[in-house]
Design a protein around this motif. Structure first.
Motif, PDB file in Angstrom:
ATOM      1  N   ASN A  22       1.462   7.359   7.951  1.00  0.00           N
ATOM      2  CA  ASN A  22       2.795   6.957   7.510  1.00  0.00           C
ATOM      3  C   ASN A  22       2.860   6.792   5.997  1.00  0.00           C
ATOM      4  O   ASN A  22       3.425   5.831   5.471  1.00  0.00           O
ATOM      5  CB  ASN A  22       3.233   5.662   8.200  1.00  0.00           C
ATOM      6  CG  ASN A  22       3.615   5.867   9.645  1.00  0.00           C
ATOM      7  OD1 ASN A  22       4.181   6.906  10.006  1.00  0.00           O
ATOM      8  ND2 ASN A  22       3.294   4.911  10.494  1.00  0.00           N
ATOM      9  N   ARG A  39       6.376   3.737   5.979  1.00  0.00           N
ATOM     10  CA  ARG A  39       6.398   2.719   7.030  1.00  0.00           C
ATOM     11  C   ARG A  39       7.740   1.992   7.047  1.00  0.00           C
ATOM     12  O   ARG A  39       8.438   1.922   6.042  1.00  0.00           O
ATOM     13  CB  ARG A  39       5.258   1.723   6.823  1.00  0.00           C
ATOM     14  CG  ARG A  39       3.871   2.353   6.835  1.00  0.00           C
ATOM     15  CD  ARG A  39       2.807   1.297   6.612  1.00  0.00           C
ATOM     16  NE  ARG A  39       1.460   1.870   6.616  1.00  0.00           N
ATOM     17  CZ  ARG A  39       0.820   2.257   5.525  1.00  0.00           C
ATOM     18  NH1 ARG A  39       1.404   2.110   4.344  1.00  0.00           N
ATOM     19  NH2 ARG A  39      -0.388   2.775   5.598  1.00  0.00           N
ATOM     20  N   VAL A  40       8.065   1.431   8.207  1.00  0.00           N
ATOM     21  CA  VAL A  40       9.277   0.616   8.335  1.00  0.00           C
ATOM     22  C   VAL A  40       9.025  -0.726   7.660  1.00  0.00           C
ATOM     23  O   VAL A  40       8.029  -1.395   7.925  1.00  0.00           O
ATOM     24  CB  VAL A  40       9.653   0.406   9.817  1.00  0.00           C
ATOM     25  CG1 VAL A  40      10.876  -0.508   9.931  1.00  0.00           C
ATOM     26  CG2 VAL A  40       9.925   1.750  10.483  1.00  0.00           C
ATOM     27  N   GLN A  56      13.511   2.152   5.718  1.00  0.00           N
ATOM     28  CA  GLN A  56      12.388   3.087   5.711  1.00  0.00           C
ATOM     29  C   GLN A  56      12.724   4.272   4.812  1.00  0.00           C
ATOM     30  O   GLN A  56      13.859   4.760   4.811  1.00  0.00           O
ATOM     31  CB  GLN A  56      12.107   3.572   7.133  1.00  0.00           C
ATOM     32  CG  GLN A  56      10.956   4.556   7.263  1.00  0.00           C
ATOM     33  CD  GLN A  56      10.800   5.059   8.685  1.00  0.00           C
ATOM     34  OE1 GLN A  56      11.749   5.071   9.459  1.00  0.00           O
ATOM     35  NE2 GLN A  56       9.600   5.476   9.038  1.00  0.00           N
TER      36      GLN A  56
END
Length: 287
Positions: free
Chosen positions: A64, A99-100, A127
């Motif tokens: 990610n 990444r969130v 994000q």
């Protein structure tokens, strides 16, 4: 500026190849020294410099995460392949997290639609979805997200009243789902150019400002009392009407207008009073 995918070379095989090249350069250099052959020495030096320079092309990409690659200031593409990767050593790589993430805004003091000062805060889940836009369209995308989210929260808070004064009217306190949807759309509109997607935005803090909190609490209490009294009176009137209709239909008692008025008054006192009533028994005639 839109994201473009860029292929990269696996890092582990490339490391082995460059180490092998360095070993070969060292062997050629030693051989050239022993044989006093300048061609072997120059070739070994060139091979060694090229291999060492090739070592500068390695970079690590975590899960990610994306590496935005540019060549002398020109965007070349984005690599999202995980692990140790290799590209042109002249490329410069900037790592971007995909990444969130979430953050909670500070408590902002704004005026609602009615002009009342309130304190409001929100949690924003976001994000990066386009690494090129995040790097090249804005100066600092993380700071941009925070500042624009707070600006959107201020704009949204001024569009609604704190409390619902009329049925069907949206307010900050009573319509959490609608407010969250509006806030998410407001923030997304401001962050679209930064390559950011807003997954969710919800109010985390909502209160009247301290200077009017007590007055507004009394107002809310008064409104609740009025609403409760209205319901009680409506129910009492319905019950009195039903009692009179059933007494008349069953011919239990025949009341003249004066007696009906007295009965209505007594029933309303019993049904609408805050405390239990004390009955008075009439031992004599009612006439």
């Amino acid at each position: 500026m839109k994201e473009q995918s860029l292929r990269s070379v696996p890092g582990i095989p490339t490391v082995l190849a460059l180490l092998l090249a360095l070993g070969g350069a060292l062997a050629l250099f030693i051989y050239g020294i022993r044989e006093h052959d300048a061609a072997f020495i120059v070739g070994a030096l060139i091979l060694g410099v090229v291999a060492l320079f090739g070592m500068c092309g390695f970079y690590m990409v975590e899960p990610n995460q994306a590496a935005v690659l540019s060549l002398f200031g020109e965007y070349k593409g984005t690599c999202k392949d995980q692990g140790l990767r290799w590209n042109n050593p002249f490329y410069s790589a900037k790592k971007i997290s995909l990444r969130v993430r979430n953050f909670e805004s500070g408590k902002l003091k704004v005026n609602d639609l009615d002009g009342s000062p309130i304190e409001i805060g929100a949690v924003v889940v976001w994000q990066v979805v386009d690494s090129a836009e995040a790097v090249y369209n804005v100066d600092d995308y993380e700071s941009f997200v925070h500042i624009q989210s707070e600006a959107a929260l201020r704009a949204m808070a001024t569009s609604y009243p704190y409390d619902q004064h009329e049925d069907g009217k949206i307010s900050l306190r009573s319509h959490a789902a609608e407010i969250a949807k509006h806030l998410t759309e407001e923030i997304q509109e401001r962050l679209a150019q930064a390559g950011v997607n807003v997954a969710e935005a919800r109010i985390s803090h909502l209160a009247y400002a301290p200077e009017i909190a007590q007055a507004m609490l009394q107002r809310q209490q008064a409104g609740a009392i009025i609403a409760a009294r209205t319901r009680i009176v409506e129910g009492a009137v319905s019950m009195v009407e039903m009692a009179l209709e059933q007494l008349s239909a069953r011919k239990v008692v025949d009341l003249d207008p004066e007696r009906r008025a007295v009965m209505v008054s007594n029933l309303l006192v019993v049904l609408c009073g805050e405390r239990g009533t004390q009955p008075v028994v009439n031992a004599g005639s009612i006439y």
